[in-house]
Design a protein around this motif. Structure first.
Motif, PDB file in Angstrom:
ATOM      1  N   ILE A 148       0.867  -1.183   0.000  1.00 12.11           N
ATOM      2  CA  ILE A 148       0.000   0.000   0.000  1.00 12.11           C
ATOM      3  C   ILE A 148       0.901   1.229   0.000  1.00 12.11           C
ATOM      4  CG2 ILE A 148      -1.861   1.234   1.160  1.00 12.11           C
ATOM      5  CD1 ILE A 148      -2.656  -1.564   0.191  1.00 12.11           C
ATOM      6  N   ILE A 149       0.660   2.119  -0.958  1.00 13.20           N
ATOM      7  CA  ILE A 149       1.439   3.356  -1.087  1.00 13.20           C
ATOM      8  C   ILE A 149       0.497   4.548  -0.907  1.00 13.20           C
ATOM      9  CG2 ILE A 149       2.869   4.757  -2.637  1.00 13.20           C
ATOM     10  CD1 ILE A 149       3.656   2.145  -4.070  1.00 13.20           C
ATOM     11  N   VAL A 150       0.919   5.533  -0.109  1.00 18.84           N
ATOM     12  CA  VAL A 150       0.141   6.756   0.060  1.00 18.84           C
ATOM     13  C   VAL A 150       1.054   7.957  -0.162  1.00 18.84           C
ATOM     14  CG1 VAL A 150      -1.440   5.674   1.723  1.00 18.84           C
ATOM     15  CG2 VAL A 150       0.577   6.928   2.558  1.00 18.84           C
ATOM     16  N   ASP A 151       0.461   9.141  -0.330  1.00 20.02           N
ATOM     17  CA  ASP A 151       1.279  10.346  -0.279  1.00 20.02           C
ATOM     18  C   ASP A 151       1.278  10.856   1.162  1.00 20.02           C
ATOM     19  OD1 ASP A 151      -0.815  12.444   0.123  1.00 20.02           O
ATOM     20  OD2 ASP A 151      -1.496  11.779  -1.841  1.00 20.02           O
ATOM     21  N   SER A 152       2.115  11.838   1.440  1.00 23.49           N
ATOM     22  CA  SER A 152       2.350  12.255   2.819  1.00 23.49           C
ATOM     23  C   SER A 152       1.197  13.048   3.430  1.00 23.49           C
ATOM     24  CB  SER A 152       3.635  13.082   2.915  1.00 23.49           C
ATOM     25  OG  SER A 152       3.553  14.254   2.120  1.00 23.49           O
ATOM     26  N   THR A 153       0.140  13.311   2.668  1.00 17.84           N
ATOM     27  CA  THR A 153      -0.997  14.038   3.236  1.00 17.84           C
ATOM     28  C   THR A 153      -1.925  13.136   4.040  1.00 17.84           C
ATOM     29  OG1 THR A 153      -2.450  13.711   1.316  1.00 17.84           O
ATOM     30  CG2 THR A 153      -0.978  15.626   1.271  1.00 17.84           C
ATOM     31  N   TYR A 204       4.228   0.869 -15.658  1.00 20.37           N
ATOM     32  CA  TYR A 204       4.311  -0.315 -14.797  1.00 20.37           C
ATOM     33  C   TYR A 204       3.023  -1.128 -14.862  1.00 20.37           C
ATOM     34  CZ  TYR A 204       8.462   1.811 -12.786  1.00 20.37           C
ATOM     35  OH  TYR A 204       9.717   2.357 -12.625  1.00 20.37           O
ATOM     36  N   ASP A 205       3.173  -2.409 -14.626  1.00 17.19           N
ATOM     37  CA  ASP A 205       2.010  -3.283 -14.498  1.00 17.19           C
ATOM     38  C   ASP A 205       1.668  -3.447 -13.015  1.00 17.19           C
ATOM     39  OD1 ASP A 205       1.923  -3.785 -17.269  1.00 17.19           O
ATOM     40  OD2 ASP A 205       3.469  -5.350 -17.062  1.00 17.19           O
ATOM     41  N   ASN A 206       0.438  -3.815 -12.767  1.00 16.79           N
ATOM     42  CA  ASN A 206       0.000  -4.153 -11.409  1.00 16.79           C
ATOM     43  C   ASN A 206       0.104  -2.985 -10.423  1.00 16.79           C
ATOM     44  OD1 ASN A 206      -0.533  -6.935 -12.103  1.00 16.79           O
ATOM     45  ND2 ASN A 206       1.695  -7.245 -12.080  1.00 16.79           N
ATOM     46  N   ILE A 207      -0.096  -1.765 -10.937  1.00 16.65           N
ATOM     47  CA  ILE A 207      -0.167  -0.573 -10.083  1.00 16.65           C
ATOM     48  C   ILE A 207      -1.583  -0.008 -10.211  1.00 16.65           C
ATOM     49  CG2 ILE A 207       0.737   1.719  -9.587  1.00 16.65           C
ATOM     50  CD1 ILE A 207       2.814  -0.417  -9.118  1.00 16.65           C
ATOM     51  N   PHE A 230       7.229   2.599  -7.355  1.00 15.72           N
ATOM     52  CA  PHE A 230       6.703   1.559  -8.244  1.00 15.72           C
ATOM     53  C   PHE A 230       7.810   0.609  -8.686  1.00 15.72           C
ATOM     54  CE2 PHE A 230       3.247   4.769  -9.799  1.00 15.72           C
ATOM     55  CZ  PHE A 230       2.689   4.744  -8.535  1.00 15.72           C
ATOM     56  N   GLU A 231       8.997   1.162  -8.912  1.00 16.86           N
ATOM     57  CA  GLU A 231      10.137   0.319  -9.306  1.00 16.86           C
ATOM     58  C   GLU A 231      10.516  -0.609  -8.150  1.00 16.86           C
ATOM     59  OE1 GLU A 231      12.947  -1.373 -11.707  1.00 16.86           O
ATOM     60  OE2 GLU A 231      11.376   0.070 -12.275  1.00 16.86           O
ATOM     61  N   ALA A 232      10.472  -0.084  -6.935  1.00 18.32           N
ATOM     62  CA  ALA A 232      10.785  -0.911  -5.769  1.00 18.32           C
ATOM     63  C   ALA A 232       9.784  -2.050  -5.628  1.00 18.32           C
ATOM     64  CB  ALA A 232      10.792  -0.051  -4.504  1.00 18.32           C
ATOM     65  N   ALA A 233       8.510  -1.753  -5.889  1.00 17.26           N
ATOM     66  CA  ALA A 233       7.490  -2.803  -5.836  1.00 17.26           C
ATOM     67  C   ALA A 233       7.737  -3.848  -6.914  1.00 17.26           C
ATOM     68  CB  ALA A 233       6.099  -2.177  -6.008  1.00 17.26           C
ATOM     69  N   LYS A 234       8.076  -3.383  -8.106  1.00 23.39           N
ATOM     70  CA  LYS A 234       8.353  -4.303  -9.214  1.00 23.39           C
ATOM     71  C   LYS A 234       9.530  -5.219  -8.887  1.00 23.39           C
ATOM     72  CE  LYS A 234       9.748  -4.294 -14.098  1.00 23.39           C
ATOM     73  NZ  LYS A 234      10.085  -3.419 -15.258  1.00 23.39           N
ATOM     74  N   GLN A 235      10.599  -4.641  -8.341  1.00 27.07           N
ATOM     75  CA  GLN A 235      11.787  -5.429  -8.017  1.00 27.07           C
ATOM     76  C   GLN A 235      11.497  -6.455  -6.918  1.00 27.07           C
ATOM     77  OE1 GLN A 235      14.629  -5.419  -9.763  1.00 27.07           O
ATOM     78  NE2 GLN A 235      13.648  -3.895 -11.096  1.00 27.07           N
ATOM     79  N   ALA A 236      10.529  -6.123  -6.047  1.00 29.49           N
ATOM     80  CA  ALA A 236      10.142  -7.042  -4.977  1.00 29.49           C
ATOM     81  C   ALA A 236       9.109  -8.060  -5.437  1.00 29.49           C
ATOM     82  CB  ALA A 236       9.605  -6.256  -3.788  1.00 29.49           C
ATOM     83  N   GLY A 237       8.674  -7.939  -6.702  1.00 28.59           N
ATOM     84  CA  GLY A 237       7.655  -8.843  -7.233  1.00 28.59           C
ATOM     85  C   GLY A 237       6.282  -8.602  -6.647  1.00 28.59           C
ATOM     86  N   GLU A 238       5.996  -7.330  -6.325  1.00 31.46           N
ATOM     87  CA  GLU A 238       4.732  -6.976  -5.685  1.00 31.46           C
ATOM     88  C   GLU A 238       3.880  -6.072  -6.567  1.00 31.46           C
ATOM     89  OE1 GLU A 238       6.364  -6.984  -1.056  1.00 31.46           O
ATOM     90  OE2 GLU A 238       5.823  -5.104  -2.029  1.00 31.46           O
TER      91      GLU A 238
END
Length: 279
Positions: free
Chosen positions: A5-10, A104-107, A71-79
């Motif tokens: 789960i990714i959010v912005d800082s707000t 990216y896929d799966n975002i 998103f790249e970090a998620a991709k590299q983690a296979g998530e």
């Protein structure tokens, strides 16, 4: 496939969720001084500076590059990733996330249609769905449905910051402050709107309770989160006491946190916010 789960800082979150979520920060400027929201400036320092400054700080939306790194970090983690942003009518952050997601896929990007505590409770629901075994596409789809039932109402202690932000005229602000007027605001259709006005904190707290009931009441099977702006939670504690009839028997505890910089800039210190899902 695992999901992050990714959010912005707000999004204003309680500690257990802060530890699990991935955050893309916005940028905040006080004059020539630039800060990374939640990284190089915390809520307390923000309110100290807000009180000291004669002009409002400005915020810059999170960039596509900032989202792309996550998103790249998620991709590299296979998530896969579900991304929850502040209302697209309050910031361009949602559009930045959408642009970055094209590569990216799966975002799956969700415009929360709200901010602050509203984004916080939608994020809590995302974790509930994730923990129940739901996968990213289904989580995003369910959040699109759930966000329509989020109600966020705020009692503002001073009109000064609404005046500085150009949301009310100087004349209206002066008259309101002389009469000790406390406006009740909400986020409606993704934008900040005035619901009503009361004279004094006691009447303001009553009006806040009335607006909660007018919305259809609170769905206590889903997250409820209160918040305050500034350096003291005294006005929030007063509100909790005045509205005890709403919470007693429905919540084991009234959970609250501080309001972040983007919404806090417009509300100013001393504000009380309630975020919940309506019945």
């Amino acid at each position: 496939m695992n999901t992050r789960i990714i959010v912005d800082s707000t999004a204003d979150l309680l500690s257990p969720f802060k530890e699990r979520v991935h955050v893309v920060p916005l940028t905040l400027r006080f004059g020539e001084d630039e800060f990374v929201d939640g990284v190089t400036i915390d809520h307390r320092t923000f309110y100290e500076k807000l009180v000291e400054c004669d002009v409002l700080p400005t915020t810059s939306q999170a960039t596509p590059d900032a989202f792309a790194k996550e998103f790249e970090a998620a991709k590299q983690a296979g998530e896969a990733a579900v991304v929850i942003t502040i209302s697209s009518k309050l910031s361009g952050t949602y559009q930045s996330a959408v642009i970055a997601a094209e590569d990216y896929d799966n975002i799956y990007v969700v415009d929360s249609g709200t901010g602050a505590m509203g984004g916080g409770i939608l994020t809590e629901m995302a974790f509930r769905l994730l923990d129940s075994g739901m996968e990213a596409p289904a989580i995003a789809k369910e959040l699109e449905f759930l966000k329509e039932n989020i109600i966020i109402v705020a009692l503002v202690d001073t009109l000064e910051y609404l005046k500085r932000g150009g949301r009310i005229s100087k004349t209206a602000a002066l008259a309101g402050m002389m009469l000790n007027i406390k406006p009740v605001l909400s986020v409606i259709g993704g934008e900040i709107s005035v619901l009503g006005k009361a004279r004094g904190s006691k009447m303001g707290n009553n009006l806040l309770a009335q607006e909660i009931e007018k919305a259809g009441g609170v769905d206590f099977t889903k997250p409820v989160l209160l918040g305050y702006s500034g350096l003291s939670d005294a006005l929030l504690q007063k509100y909790i006491e005045d509205s005890r009839h709403i919470w007693d028997g429905n919540l084991d505890e009234v959970r609250y946190t501080t309001i972040g910089s983007v919404i806090g800039t417009h509300l100013g210190p001393g504000s009380v916010v309630v975020a919940f899902f309506k019945r």
